[in-house]
Enzyme design. Structure first.
Site, PDB file in Angstrom:
ATOM      1  N   ASP A 147       0.973  -1.540  -0.086  1.00  0.00           N
ATOM      2  CA  ASP A 147      -0.116   0.098   0.457  1.00  0.00           C
ATOM      3  C   ASP A 147       1.165   0.717   0.398  1.00  0.00           C
ATOM      4  O   ASP A 147       1.755   1.429   0.405  1.00  0.00           O
ATOM      5  CB  ASP A 147      -1.091  -0.423   0.900  1.00  0.00           C
ATOM      6  N   GLU A 199     -12.188   2.773  -2.697  1.00  0.00           N
ATOM      7  CA  GLU A 199     -12.426   3.262  -3.832  1.00  0.00           C
ATOM      8  C   GLU A 199     -11.846   2.514  -5.280  1.00  0.00           C
ATOM      9  O   GLU A 199     -12.164   2.315  -6.515  1.00  0.00           O
ATOM     10  CB  GLU A 199     -12.530   4.512  -3.914  1.00  0.00           C
ATOM     11  N   LEU A 234      -4.041  -6.717   0.408  1.00  0.00           N
ATOM     12  CA  LEU A 234      -4.728  -8.346   0.755  1.00  0.00           C
ATOM     13  C   LEU A 234      -5.616  -8.874   0.264  1.00  0.00           C
ATOM     14  O   LEU A 234      -5.237  -9.822  -0.817  1.00  0.00           O
ATOM     15  CB  LEU A 234      -4.855  -8.801   2.825  1.00  0.00           C
ATOM     16  N   ASP A 235      -6.941  -8.371  -0.154  1.00  0.00           N
ATOM     17  CA  ASP A 235      -8.306  -8.459  -0.843  1.00  0.00           C
ATOM     18  C   ASP A 235      -7.525  -8.574  -1.885  1.00  0.00           C
ATOM     19  O   ASP A 235      -7.829  -9.729  -2.666  1.00  0.00           O
ATOM     20  CB  ASP A 235      -9.537  -7.720  -0.673  1.00  0.00           C
ATOM     21  N   LYS A 291     -11.107 -15.804   1.507  1.00  0.00           N
ATOM     22  CA  LYS A 291     -11.208 -15.845   0.985  1.00  0.00           C
ATOM     23  C   LYS A 291     -10.449 -13.837   0.198  1.00  0.00           C
ATOM     24  O   LYS A 291      -9.614 -13.895   0.640  1.00  0.00           O
ATOM     25  CB  LYS A 291     -12.855 -14.963   1.017  1.00  0.00           C
ATOM     26  N   HIS A 349     -14.534   0.289   7.237  1.00  0.00           N
ATOM     27  CA  HIS A 349     -15.298  -1.386   7.173  1.00  0.00           C
ATOM     28  C   HIS A 349     -15.979  -1.495   8.906  1.00  0.00           C
ATOM     29  O   HIS A 349     -17.105  -1.644   8.529  1.00  0.00           O
ATOM     30  CB  HIS A 349     -14.323  -2.217   6.423  1.00  0.00           C
TER      31      HIS A 349
END
Length: 351
Positions: free
Chosen positions: A22, A54, A89-90, A123, A254
């Site tokens: 990041d 975003e 990470l996603d 996931k 979140h």
């Protein structure tokens, strides 16, 4: 795996690593990451990206994959490394799962939320058509490396954000974790989850809290890693929050959106007679103590109805509503009437 270690060390090829970090984390820790790879004689490519809700899209995944292709990594012995919050990470997890059908990757969470939530499980995904995590898959990392020292550099609001997901596990599965949050919440916020020997009367609240949160998450996820069973206690706080979070971006983080969902569901549990008034107040006081929002003007009755209709579409036609039945115990319900939901909503707004 000793065989893999032997294969990696016996090779005459120089060690190589592709790292996605990041961009905010890169400014704080990028020089240390580069120094580490240089000192260990590892050829590396570091890709710093803006990873936010975003920007969490297939465009960013494809951007990563273009760079991976240029780097020309070996998908058997050269895992991609993701260093960042949950969004990072996603995104990297999805990119790794797509490259050559499955390339190993490693998660290095740098926020409290990603430390206790995104680091665990299989996931990955990105947002699509203004829907949260609509595209994704199930590809676990080969490892998650957990280092709480990253958390000391994140803002207080981000600590609170992560505490929302920890509270979720406390309310669903662990009264002891709830008591830790209730009694040490301000201390954890003040010390940013760093272990401080000078505060002996708190014990090592940071270590205990994170360990229990991760262990309870693993207990819940491990037997149902691919979500074959749709009755999931970890969905508490995630029935209304996806709709709310995407609707009001970027005003809610979140964990904050999850907590607003949990606050409403606490009123639903009370309206159903599952929680008494004292238990309801204890939960709300704990939320406020963790500096989490317990209500948001964007969470209208119409939005709640829309979110629950969406829930039915991807949960086999049943709401599968996790609700606390006490402090640290819960069950899943499919019979909550519209009348109870509306009564709970009216009392929530009034309070």
């Amino acid at each position: 795996d000793p065989q893999q270690i032997e294969l990696a060390t016996a090779s005459k090829r120089k060690l190589r690593r592709f790292i996605v970090i990041d961009e905010v984390v890169d400014k704080l820790y990028g020089s240390k990451v580069r120094e580490y790879f240089e000192e260990n004689n590892v050829q590396h490519k570091i890709l710093a990206l803006p990873t936010t809700e975003e920007t969490k899209s297939m465009d960013l995944v494809l951007n990563i994959l273009h760079e991976v292709q240029s780097f020309s990594l070996d998908r058997r012995t050269e895992p991609i490394i993701a260093i960042g919050g949950g969004v990072c990470l996603d995104i990297v997890g999805l990119a790794a799962s797509l490259y050559r059908r499955r390339t190993p990757y490693i998660r290095v969470p740098t926020t409290l939320l990603s430390y206790v939530d995104a680091s665990v499980g299989a996931k990955n995904g990105v947002n699509f058509l203004q829907c949260k995590n609509k595209l994704g898959g199930y590809t676990p990392p080969v490892a998650s490396f957990l280092d709480r020292s990253f958390i000391q550099s994140i803002p207080r609001r981000h600590i609170s954000n992560g505490l929302g997901e920890i509270l979720k596990m406390a309310l669903m599965k662990h009264k002891g974790l709830f008591d830790l949050l209730k009694n040490h919440g301000k201390y954890l916020l003040d010390t940013k989850f760093q272990s401080c020997n000078s505060f002996a009367h708190h014990g090592d609240a940071a270590l205990q809290t994170t360990r229990i949160a991760i262990e309870t998450m693993l207990e819940e996820l491990a037997p149902n890693l691919w979500e074959d069973d749709l009755d999931r206690l970890v969905d508490f706080g995630h029935l209304i929050s996806p709709e709310l979070e995407m609707r009001v971006l970027p005003s809610l983080m979140h964990g904050e959106a999850v907590n607003i969902d949990m606050a409403f569901m606490t009123y639903v549990a009370h309206a159903r007679g599952l929680l008494d008034a004292g238990e309801k107040e204890q939960i709300l006081q704990c939320m406020r103590g963790l500096e989490l929002p317990v209500w948001h003007s964007g969470c209208s009755w119409a939005l709640i109805q829309r979110a629950l209709r969406e829930r039915l579409k991807h949960s086999g036609g049943q709401p599968r509503m996790p609700l606390p039945t006490g402090l640290g115990v819960a069950d899943i319900f499919n019979d909550t009437s519209e009348e109870i939901l509306q009564r709970a909503y009216e009392l929530w707004v009034k309070d």
